[in-house]
Design a protein around this motif. Structure first.
Motif, PDB file in Angstrom:
ATOM      1  N   ARG A 183       0.832  -1.201   0.000  1.00 58.80           N
ATOM      2  CA  ARG A 183       0.000   0.000   0.000  1.00 58.80           C
ATOM      3  C   ARG A 183       0.870   1.256   0.000  1.00 58.80           C
ATOM      4  O   ARG A 183       1.861   1.331   0.727  1.00 58.80           O
ATOM      5  N   ILE A 184       0.500   2.218  -0.814  1.00 56.27           N
ATOM      6  CA  ILE A 184       1.252   3.465  -0.931  1.00 56.27           C
ATOM      7  C   ILE A 184       0.831   4.403   0.187  1.00 56.27           C
ATOM      8  O   ILE A 184      -0.342   4.775   0.296  1.00 56.27           O
ATOM      9  N   LYS A 185       1.801   4.803   1.023  1.00 57.33           N
ATOM     10  CA  LYS A 185       1.494   5.614   2.199  1.00 57.33           C
ATOM     11  C   LYS A 185       1.821   7.101   1.997  1.00 57.33           C
ATOM     12  O   LYS A 185       1.051   7.964   2.386  1.00 57.33           O
ATOM     13  N   GLU A 186       2.990   7.415   1.442  1.00 55.90           N
ATOM     14  CA  GLU A 186       3.404   8.807   1.282  1.00 55.90           C
ATOM     15  C   GLU A 186       4.160   8.976  -0.031  1.00 55.90           C
ATOM     16  O   GLU A 186       4.829   8.054  -0.506  1.00 55.90           O
ATOM     17  N   LEU A 187       4.072  10.181  -0.593  1.00 56.83           N
ATOM     18  CA  LEU A 187       4.732  10.503  -1.854  1.00 56.83           C
ATOM     19  C   LEU A 187       5.501  11.812  -1.721  1.00 56.83           C
ATOM     20  O   LEU A 187       5.048  12.727  -1.041  1.00 56.83           O
ATOM     21  N   ILE A 188       6.642  11.894  -2.410  1.00 57.78           N
ATOM     22  CA  ILE A 188       7.370  13.166  -2.441  1.00 57.78           C
ATOM     23  C   ILE A 188       8.210  13.225  -3.713  1.00 57.78           C
ATOM     24  O   ILE A 188       8.694  12.207  -4.212  1.00 57.78           O
ATOM     25  N   SER A 189       8.354  14.425  -4.256  1.00 62.78           N
ATOM     26  CA  SER A 189       9.168  14.654  -5.444  1.00 62.78           C
ATOM     27  C   SER A 189      10.211  15.712  -5.132  1.00 62.78           C
ATOM     28  O   SER A 189       9.905  16.736  -4.512  1.00 62.78           O
ATOM     29  N   LEU A 190      11.455  15.447  -5.543  1.00 69.59           N
ATOM     30  CA  LEU A 190      12.573  16.356  -5.270  1.00 69.59           C
ATOM     31  C   LEU A 190      13.162  16.875  -6.576  1.00 69.59           C
ATOM     32  O   LEU A 190      13.228  16.153  -7.571  1.00 69.59           O
ATOM     33  N   ASP A 191      13.606  18.112  -6.567  1.00 68.95           N
ATOM     34  CA  ASP A 191      14.230  18.693  -7.758  1.00 68.95           C
ATOM     35  C   ASP A 191      15.691  18.263  -7.841  1.00 68.95           C
ATOM     36  O   ASP A 191      16.624  19.063  -7.773  1.00 68.95           O
ATOM     37  N   LEU A 192      15.881  16.959  -7.977  1.00 64.59           N
ATOM     38  CA  LEU A 192      17.210  16.368  -8.095  1.00 64.59           C
ATOM     39  C   LEU A 192      17.201  15.376  -9.238  1.00 64.59           C
ATOM     40  O   LEU A 192      16.309  14.529  -9.324  1.00 64.59           O
ATOM     41  N   GLY A 193      18.185  15.466 -10.126  1.00 66.90           N
ATOM     42  CA  GLY A 193      18.245  14.539 -11.237  1.00 66.90           C
ATOM     43  C   GLY A 193      19.635  14.490 -11.845  1.00 66.90           C
ATOM     44  O   GLY A 193      20.463  15.379 -11.617  1.00 66.90           O
ATOM     45  N   THR A 194      19.880  13.469 -12.625  1.00 66.68           N
ATOM     46  CA  THR A 194      21.219  13.265 -13.204  1.00 66.68           C
ATOM     47  C   THR A 194      21.615  14.392 -14.147  1.00 66.68           C
ATOM     48  O   THR A 194      22.744  14.888 -14.102  1.00 66.68           O
ATOM     49  N   ILE A 195      20.706  14.817 -15.011  1.00 71.27           N
ATOM     50  CA  ILE A 195      21.027  15.869 -15.977  1.00 71.27           C
ATOM     51  C   ILE A 195      21.098  17.225 -15.282  1.00 71.27           C
ATOM     52  O   ILE A 195      21.949  18.071 -15.592  1.00 71.27           O
ATOM     53  N   ARG A 196      20.210  17.429 -14.318  1.00 70.94           N
ATOM     54  CA  ARG A 196      20.231  18.673 -13.558  1.00 70.94           C
ATOM     55  C   ARG A 196      21.590  18.854 -12.876  1.00 70.94           C
ATOM     56  O   ARG A 196      22.210  19.921 -12.958  1.00 70.94           O
ATOM     57  N   LEU A 197      22.087  17.805 -12.202  1.00 70.70           N
ATOM     58  CA  LEU A 197      23.388  17.890 -11.526  1.00 70.70           C
ATOM     59  C   LEU A 197      24.538  17.964 -12.517  1.00 70.70           C
ATOM     60  O   LEU A 197      25.535  18.662 -12.286  1.00 70.70           O
ATOM     61  N   LYS A 198      24.400  17.258 -13.624  1.00 70.99           N
ATOM     62  CA  LYS A 198      25.444  17.284 -14.646  1.00 70.99           C
ATOM     63  C   LYS A 198      25.676  18.706 -15.148  1.00 70.99           C
ATOM     64  O   LYS A 198      26.818  19.184 -15.200  1.00 70.99           O
ATOM     65  N   GLU A 199      24.581  19.396 -15.499  1.00 78.10           N
ATOM     66  CA  GLU A 199      24.721  20.735 -16.076  1.00 78.10           C
ATOM     67  C   GLU A 199      25.103  21.783 -15.033  1.00 78.10           C
ATOM     68  O   GLU A 199      25.843  22.721 -15.338  1.00 78.10           O
ATOM     69  N   LEU A 200      24.626  21.599 -13.807  1.00 75.93           N
ATOM     70  CA  LEU A 200      24.903  22.604 -12.783  1.00 75.93           C
ATOM     71  C   LEU A 200      26.247  22.421 -12.085  1.00 75.93           C
ATOM     72  O   LEU A 200      26.857  23.406 -11.649  1.00 75.93           O
ATOM     73  N   PHE A 201      26.747  21.159 -12.011  1.00 77.72           N
ATOM     74  CA  PHE A 201      27.955  20.922 -11.219  1.00 77.72           C
ATOM     75  C   PHE A 201      29.039  20.125 -11.954  1.00 77.72           C
ATOM     76  O   PHE A 201      30.177  20.576 -12.060  1.00 77.72           O
ATOM     77  N   PHE A 202      28.694  18.950 -12.466  1.00 79.89           N
ATOM     78  CA  PHE A 202      29.727  18.074 -13.013  1.00 79.89           C
ATOM     79  C   PHE A 202      30.334  18.612 -14.303  1.00 79.89           C
ATOM     80  O   PHE A 202      31.547  18.499 -14.517  1.00 79.89           O
TER      81      PHE A 202
END
Length: 483
Positions: A151-170
């Protein structure tokens, strides 16, 4: 619901299409899948989320191709969603309008909670584990869902992703401390209830890691869904990937396709593992696309399969139209299991796997009688994926492969790349073989098991029955008496 359904997922990194075919109310199979690395988010994270013209045109071109393929498969229903990059884009309606006008498709831009929900529906219904935290690391966002007993109890979405980090940091070769700080600010949004020893790993980053680890461990099935990763054992390996120079990633086993974006994804994973206090990763070969399909399929069932339904097994039953004889073998195998289990110390968990092997052994017959074991085992390995662990599939395949043949030995268990009790597998193999023989001769007698002795009553004048039973391979310590 339509018999053929196509689901298209426009992600930050790739656009993917999956075509599903219903075989019955709850049976289905994936009949086609395709992805294209259009990277619609390219350049957007440095432009305040604005989608750039070239990536949009690439995506529209592929979307038109996908629509053509969907029509080729005669899809009656086409569901298209767009996730992180699209929902962050101020100009998303420009793309949505072009998709409608140029490709004839309605693109639904979903929010982070809905994306997390779809991933959770897939994991809750199609994984062998019933509880944990779904973690879907995408190109622009990371979704998490707390699941308890399916059963699904809680949901959350974060502004974190591979391409987002790649372009901003890596890409800028900034210090990892800055990337960690950026990630931590997002992780601080996660409720404290998100703690669990198990996570359901969804998305390209975790699947890439599972593929590398499976290869290291010599996995026989060459599958990812249901593959389990011991976090403590591989945490140093994950850290090496994050800290390595990009040109050295190939030495760690990272595929060329993943080399330019895997480090950000693994860094997110590492920090989530620490926050969630995770000990095991259950790799999921399913995700948002399967979740969209299942949400539609199970919309009148609270987005859950009935407790007695396994969709993979249902698909096989639908496809091979099992007869009364097959069900008789299953019934006999269950009855024999109950007779043997105490004398030979067989764990109750094996009963379910034995029942499925009894069914799978007959499916092989329907392909080719002379190679029924080979075909049955192959179908288990390739089709029986949803709701089963890697280990469970191996056990079922082993039993199916050796049905009415020589019983499995240590070398066979090693060939499957698992650790299992040889004594239990040999007894289970004998039970399955005996069930098939008793089913054929329409046995009406009685069987008693005491310690390491099997007494069979009612076949004293049946030469064929005694001959076939005597030929069944059995452990040396097991004796059979005809009474």
């Amino acid at each position: 619901m339509a018999k053929i359904t196509t689901v298209i997922d426009i992600g930050s990194n790739s656009i993917r299409m999956a075509v599903f075919k219903k075989t019955s109310r709850f049976g289905f199979s994936l009949i086609y899948e395709l992805k294209s690395k259009v990277r619609i988010s390219e350049g957007s994270y440095e432009a305040k989320g604005v989608l750039q013209e070239a990536p949009m045109q690439r995506t529209l071109s592929v979307l038109a191709n996908f629509m053509h393929i969907a029509k080729t498969y005669k899809s009656r229903k086409i569901l298209c969603i767009a996730t992180s990059a699209m929902r962050d884009a101020p100009n998303r309606q420009v793309f949505v309008k072009k998709a409608s006008q140029e490709c004839g498709i309605n693109v639904k831009v979903i929010d982070g909670s809905k994306e997390a929900f779809f991933g959770a529906v897939a994991c809750a219904n199609l994984s062998h584990n019933r509880s944990g935290i779904m973690v879907d690391i995408g190109g622009g966002s990371t979704e998490c869902a707390l699941i308890e007993n399916g059963r699904i109890k809680e949901l959350i979405s974060l502004d974190l992703g591979t391409i987002r980090l790649k372009e901003l940091f890596f890409d800028k070769r900034l210090d990892l401390k800055e990337a960690r700080s950026f990630i931590q600010k997002q992780l601080d949004k996660i409720p404290t209830s998100f703690r669990h020893e198990n996570i359901f790993g969804v998305g390209g980053t975790i699947r890439a890691l599972a593929k590398m680890i499976s290869k290291q461990e010599g996995g026989y099935l060459n599958v990812l869904h249901g593959f389990e990763i011991d976090v403590k054992k591989y945490i140093d390996f994950f850290t090496k990937i994050v800290c390595a120079k990009e040109e050295k990633l190939i030495d760690l086993g990272v595929s060329e396709e993943r080399q330019d974006n895997i480090q950000g994804g693994v860094l997110i994973l590492l920090m989530l593992l620490e926050q969630f206090k995770t000990k095991m990763i259950t790799t999921c070969g399913v995700g948002v696309r399967e979740g969209v399909f299942l949400a539609d399929l199970l919309r009148t069932h609270s987005h859950r399969f009935p407790s007695d339904i396994n969709p993979s097994l249902q698909y096989l039953k639908d496809s091979f139209l099992l007869d009364d004889y097959t069900l008789k073998i299953k019934t006999i195998a269950n009855r024999l299991f109950d007779l043997f289990k105490d004398s030979f110390g067989i764990k109750e968990d094996f009963k379910r796997l034995l029942s499925i092997a009894a069914i799978a052994s007959e499916m092989g017959v329907k392909v080719n009688f002379y190679n029924m074991n080979k075909h049955g085992a192959y179908m288990v390995k390739q089709v029986l994926s949803y709701g089963f662990s890697y280990y469970e599939r191996c056990v079922i395949a082993l039993l199916t492969e050796f049905s009415e043949k020589k019983f499995p030995k240590d070398i066979d268990i090693a060939r499957y790349g698992i650790k299992a009790d040889l004594g239990s597998l040999q007894i289970l193999s004998y039970i399955l073989s005996l069930s098939r023989v008793l089913g054929v001769i329409d046995f009406k007698g009685e069987i008693k098991v005491f310690e390491e002795q099997v007494k069979i009553y009612g076949v004293e004048n049946n030469f064929l029955a005694r001959e076939k039973i005597s030929k069944i391979a059995r452990p040396k310590n097991l004796s059979v008496l005809f009474m």
